[in-house]
Design a protein around this motif. Structure first.
Motif, short mmCIF file in Angstrom:
data_model
loop_
_atom_site.label_atom_id
_atom_site.label_comp_id
_atom_site.label_asym_id
_atom_site.label_seq_id
_atom_site.Cartn_x
_atom_site.Cartn_y
_atom_site.Cartn_z
N LEU A 104 0.83 -1.21 0.00
CA LEU A 104 0.00 0.00 0.00
C LEU A 104 0.87 1.26 0.00
CD1 LEU A 104 -2.88 0.96 -0.09
CD2 LEU A 104 -3.00 0.76 2.40
N ILE A 105 1.97 1.21 0.73
CA ILE A 105 2.89 2.35 0.76
C ILE A 105 3.52 2.55 -0.63
CG2 ILE A 105 5.14 3.11 1.69
CD1 ILE A 105 4.05 1.90 4.42
N ALA A 106 3.86 1.43 -1.30
CA ALA A 106 4.39 1.52 -2.67
C ALA A 106 3.34 2.09 -3.61
CB ALA A 106 4.84 0.14 -3.15
N HIS A 107 2.07 1.79 -3.32
CA HIS A 107 0.98 2.33 -4.14
C HIS A 107 0.83 3.84 -3.91
CE1 HIS A 107 -2.84 2.66 -6.23
NE2 HIS A 107 -3.32 3.29 -5.16
N LYS A 108 0.86 4.24 -2.64
CA LYS A 108 0.69 5.66 -2.32
C LYS A 108 1.84 6.50 -2.89
CE LYS A 108 -1.90 5.52 2.07
NZ LYS A 108 -2.57 6.81 2.19
N GLU B 105 1.71 7.92 10.11
CA GLU B 105 0.89 7.86 8.89
C GLU B 105 1.03 6.52 8.17
OE1 GLU B 105 0.43 11.23 5.82
OE2 GLU B 105 1.99 11.91 7.20
N ALA B 106 2.26 6.01 8.15
CA ALA B 106 2.52 4.74 7.46
C ALA B 106 2.09 3.56 8.33
CB ALA B 106 4.00 4.62 7.11
N LEU B 107 2.41 3.60 9.62
CA LEU B 107 2.05 2.49 10.52
C LEU B 107 0.54 2.32 10.61
CD1 LEU B 107 4.69 3.07 13.35
CD2 LEU B 107 4.55 1.06 11.87
N ASP B 108 -0.19 3.43 10.54
CA ASP B 108 -1.66 3.34 10.61
C ASP B 108 -2.23 2.53 9.45
OD1 ASP B 108 -1.83 4.74 12.93
OD2 ASP B 108 -2.39 6.66 12.02
N VAL B 109 -1.46 2.44 8.36
CA VAL B 109 -1.91 1.72 7.18
C VAL B 109 -1.95 0.21 7.41
CG1 VAL B 109 -1.10 1.07 4.86
CG2 VAL B 109 -1.17 3.46 5.50
N PHE B 110 -1.00 -0.31 8.22
CA PHE B 110 -0.90 -1.77 8.31
C PHE B 110 -0.70 -2.35 9.71
CE2 PHE B 110 3.44 -0.25 7.84
CZ PHE B 110 4.19 -1.07 8.68
N ALA B 111 -0.30 -1.54 10.68
CA ALA B 111 0.02 -2.08 12.01
C ALA B 111 -1.26 -2.22 12.84
CB ALA B 111 1.04 -1.20 12.72
N LYS B 112 -1.89 -3.41 12.72
CA LYS B 112 -3.14 -3.68 13.45
C LYS B 112 -3.03 -5.03 14.14
CE LYS B 112 -6.04 -1.01 10.24
NZ LYS B 112 -5.00 -0.45 9.39
N PHE C 83 4.01 11.14 2.31
CA PHE C 83 3.38 10.58 1.12
C PHE C 83 3.22 11.63 0.01
CE2 PHE C 83 1.72 7.38 4.24
CZ PHE C 83 2.38 6.29 3.69
N ASP C 84 4.07 12.67 0.08
CA ASP C 84 3.99 13.72 -0.94
C ASP C 84 4.29 13.15 -2.33
OD1 ASP C 84 3.90 16.57 -1.80
OD2 ASP C 84 5.99 16.14 -2.34
N THR C 85 3.32 13.26 -3.22
CA THR C 85 3.44 12.61 -4.54
C THR C 85 4.50 13.28 -5.42
OG1 THR C 85 1.54 13.93 -5.24
CG2 THR C 85 1.11 11.66 -4.63
N GLU C 86 4.67 14.58 -5.24
CA GLU C 86 5.67 15.30 -6.05
C GLU C 86 7.09 14.82 -5.71
OE1 GLU C 86 7.34 19.80 -6.31
OE2 GLU C 86 5.20 19.64 -5.85
N THR C 87 7.37 14.68 -4.41
CA THR C 87 8.70 14.21 -3.98
C THR C 87 8.91 12.77 -4.40
OG1 THR C 87 8.47 15.65 -2.04
CG2 THR C 87 10.27 14.07 -2.00
#
Length: 679
Positions: free
Chosen positions: A365-369, A508-515, A628-632
């Motif tokens: 998901l992080i690779a997707h974002k 922000e990233a941990l909230d995506v998968f750390a459950k 998760f800044d898309t430009e960077t």
């Protein structure tokens, strides 16, 4: 044989289920013949050009590369005695093949002709890089040497390829041979339930009562961290440190001395002072002096912090258990206890939030974002073991990007550690963009009867690290396969991997998968805060440990080996500036230091720290605009991940960042430099 040999039929994905070990030797023999014919065709060109000579040379041996990738990847991830024997037999063939190319006077003449006329070919930067790479490769591999010296070089290369394989086989054999059998649970206080369950399961498999512990990381590391029985910790630590250093057939001492001697002779033959001088000429660091200055500068800054941390740990162990002097088998145990006390945080508290499948989903998901990638697990892709997971990878526009193999658990046929590798490199033909086949291999705890595979936080960062390498492979978008993906300077290759580790520390990233694997509850905010607070725990000691390995590597590869009589004494002298714990006379690190004696890190171990400077600086660019800044992310993808080794690393880095990396970013992140001291 050709008819029935799956390796000799055109294959897109390696036909693992059809391959038998007997297929490898004839396939490699046949592929060498074909590659030699391709080389011969190049030398017959009447007027050498970039396309008919350099581009053709880059593509020559493609079938051989693919078959070799299958064999040597299996030798690391799913080996057996037969495969090990075959790799020993074919390695000299492959060395000879490479040497035949590098000492082919007609071929070098054609390459040299293109090189001397390069201004007339109107080459783009990638083509210029490819031309430089091939030209230098010839010169650095003996093309300008006399015939007798070329013969000597060939002999050295054959010996080196065999010795490095033997080194690795000995380490694997030693790792697999040792078991610690403990009958009574009362001797194993402190060990987590899942570690005990795995050890009990292993004992049952062997028809024994009690518990069996091994030198595989998922068994060894938690034992050293949690087992209260100091005597058993010592037993296991001594066994781990004795690999390749015992009086048996797997002893690696003479092999280590032979490897460094041959590397030294090779460098001298080619006009270099040492193997490090030879190697570093084609690295960002450029020279041993620059590497040693870099390591010494970090040592100066890290040592006071490390000593302070070690003194604190010593006092803690003394007050807790009356330990007068910390030994090698005490450090991880008391560090874990102190960390728990300071941050109210331990791996066992965190592991329920990191079941392997969720972490995999998280990194996807992080690779997707960041990069718009989508991963689709499929069961139609052939694989070399049932445990391997296979995926197709697509971008946000549903364009196919890569095949991804993931192999997560230890087995007897798999070497220690974690790594990324390729079964096929990305490159472009006239008609299409050939997409890569990327694999990551790890050694995480297996699921038990009662629990899924739960990762320590350190294992989470390991998965992210290897996945960062995988992204470098998957997103490759270069013309030529030898410049594709992670085919970059060795001290630049760790940037994508180490950069991705940073997301493991971000809420922000941990909230995506750390459950939590049972309740589905997200990881509590206080745990995230504690993970961040603990990130720099014992950072001075950790830095000193990495520097010790880098200094040992540089010592082996800058010293005249005629002066080295004892592997152990030489290692002790190299470790002296970084030593905190007393030496253990029964142990030796060099005899199992696979990175530099089997892997590709000789005169290159410093690159982990070098790349940390790059990744700390690069992550500041993300932090400044949002993780998760898309430009960077787009800038990093466009200028680094897609570009592979098409230009000098610093040129690519500056395009992404707008400036050279600031070393103080690493010191600041590691807590070794206070923010107010930043210049």
């Amino acid at each position: 044989m050709t008819q029935n040999n799956p390796l000799l039929k055109a294959f897109e994905i390696p036909p693992f289920s059809e391959i038998e070990t007997k297929h490898f030797k004839p396939a490699i023999k046949d592929a060498i013949e074909k590659a030699n014919q391709e080389i011969n065709d190049i030398t017959q060109q009447k007027k050498p050009t970039f396309e008919n000579t350099i581009a053709a040379l880059d593509h020559a041996g493609y079938d051989l590369e693919r078959i070799s990738q299958v064999l040597f990847n299996l030798n690391s991830a799913e080996t057996n005695e037969e495969i090990q024997q075959i790799t020993q037999e074919v390695s000299p063939w492959l060395s000879d093949f490479q040497n035949d190319i590098m000492t082919n006077a007609q071929l070098f003449k054609a390459v040299n002709q293109v090189y001397e006329q390069k201004d007339s070919f109107n080459l783009n930067p990638e083509q210029q890089t490819l031309l430089d790479k091939h030209y230098k490769s010839f010169v650095r591999n003996g093309a300008n040497l006399s015939k007798d010296k070329q013969a000597k070089l060939r002999e050295i290369d054959n010996k080196l390829s065999t010795l490095s394989l033997q080194f690795g086989q000995h380490v694997l054999a030693e790792t697999n041979a040792y078991q610690l059998h403990v009958e009574h649970q009362s001797e194993l206080k402190g060990l987590p339930e899942n570690v005990l369950e795995a050890a009990e399961g292993l004992a049952k498999q062997q028809g024994k009562t009690g518990y069996i512990f091994t030198l595989q990381y998922p068994s060894y590391i938690p034992f050293m961290k949690y087992c209260e029985n100091r005597k058993l910790r010592k037993t296991l630590a001594l066994a781990f440190g004795q690999r390749g250093f015992q009086n048996n057939d797997n002893n690696n001492e003479e092999i280590v001395k032979s490897i460094v001697k041959l590397r030294y002779q090779r460098a001298q033959l080619l006009g270099f002072k040492s193997h490090a001088d030879y190697t570093l000429r084609e690295r960002m660091a450029k020279s041993p002096k620059n590497v040693n200055d870099f390591l010494d500068d970090l040592l100066t800054k890290a040592k006071p912090a490390a000593q302070k941390e070690f003194d604190e740990l010593t006092t803690f162990a003394k007050n807790k258990d009356g330990i007068d002097q910390l030994q090698k088998w005490d450090v991880a145990f008391y560090a874990e206890k102190l960390k728990q006390q300071k941050f109210n945080l331990d791996d066992e508290l965190l592991k329920p939030y990191f079941p392997l499948n969720q972490v995999i989903d998280g990194v996807f998901l992080i690779a997707h974002k960041l990069y718009g990638l989508n991963f689709k697990e499929v069961d139609t892709i052939d694989k070399y073991h049932d445990e391997v997971k296979t995926y197709e990878v697509y971008d946000e526009h549903q364009n196919f990007k890569a095949i991804f193999f993931a192999d997560f658990h230890p087995r007897a046929g798999k070497r220690d550690g974690a790594w990324m590798t390729l079964y096929k490199n990305q490159f472009k033909t006239e008609t299409q963009n050939e997409r890569p086949q990327v694999s990551i291999v790890c050694n995480f705890s297996k699921p038990t009867k009662t629990q899924p595979s739960l990762l320590t936080f350190n294992e989470v960062t390991t998965l992210f690290h290897e996945f960062g390498h995988a992204l470098h492979g998957m997103l490759a978008n270069t013309q030529y396969r030898s410049l594709s993906g992670p085919s970059v300077y060795w001290d630049f290759v760790e940037l994508p991997s180490q950069l991705l580790e940073n997301w493991c520390y971000e809420k922000e990233a941990l909230d995506v998968f750390a459950k939590h694997y049972k309740s589905g509850e997200p990881i509590p905010s206080q745990y995230v805060a504690q993970i961040k607070a603990a990130a720099n725990f014992n950072e001075g000691m950790q830095t000193l440990r990495q520097l010790s390995f880098g200094l040992l590597d540089m010592a082996w590869h800058t010293t005249n080996p005629d002066e080295i009589k004892s592997v152990k004494d030489f290692e002790n002298a190299a470790f002296e500036p970084t030593r905190l714990v007393e030496d253990v006379k029964e142990n030796c690190m060099s005899t199992a230091f696979s990175h530099i004696f089997q892997g590709g890190y000789s005169a290159g171990y410093y690159s982990y720290k070098w790349a940390e400077v790059l990744d700390a600086d690069a992550f500041e660019a993300f932090k400044n605009k949002g993780v998760f800044d898309t430009e960077t992310a787009k800038a990093f993808k466009t200028h680094i991940l897609e570009k592979g080794g098409t230009e000098e690393p610093m040129i690519l880095y500056k395009r992404f960042r707008g400036q050279e990396p600031n070393p103080e970013a690493l010191l600041k992140r590691a807590g070794l430099l206070k923010p107010e001291k930043m210049s």
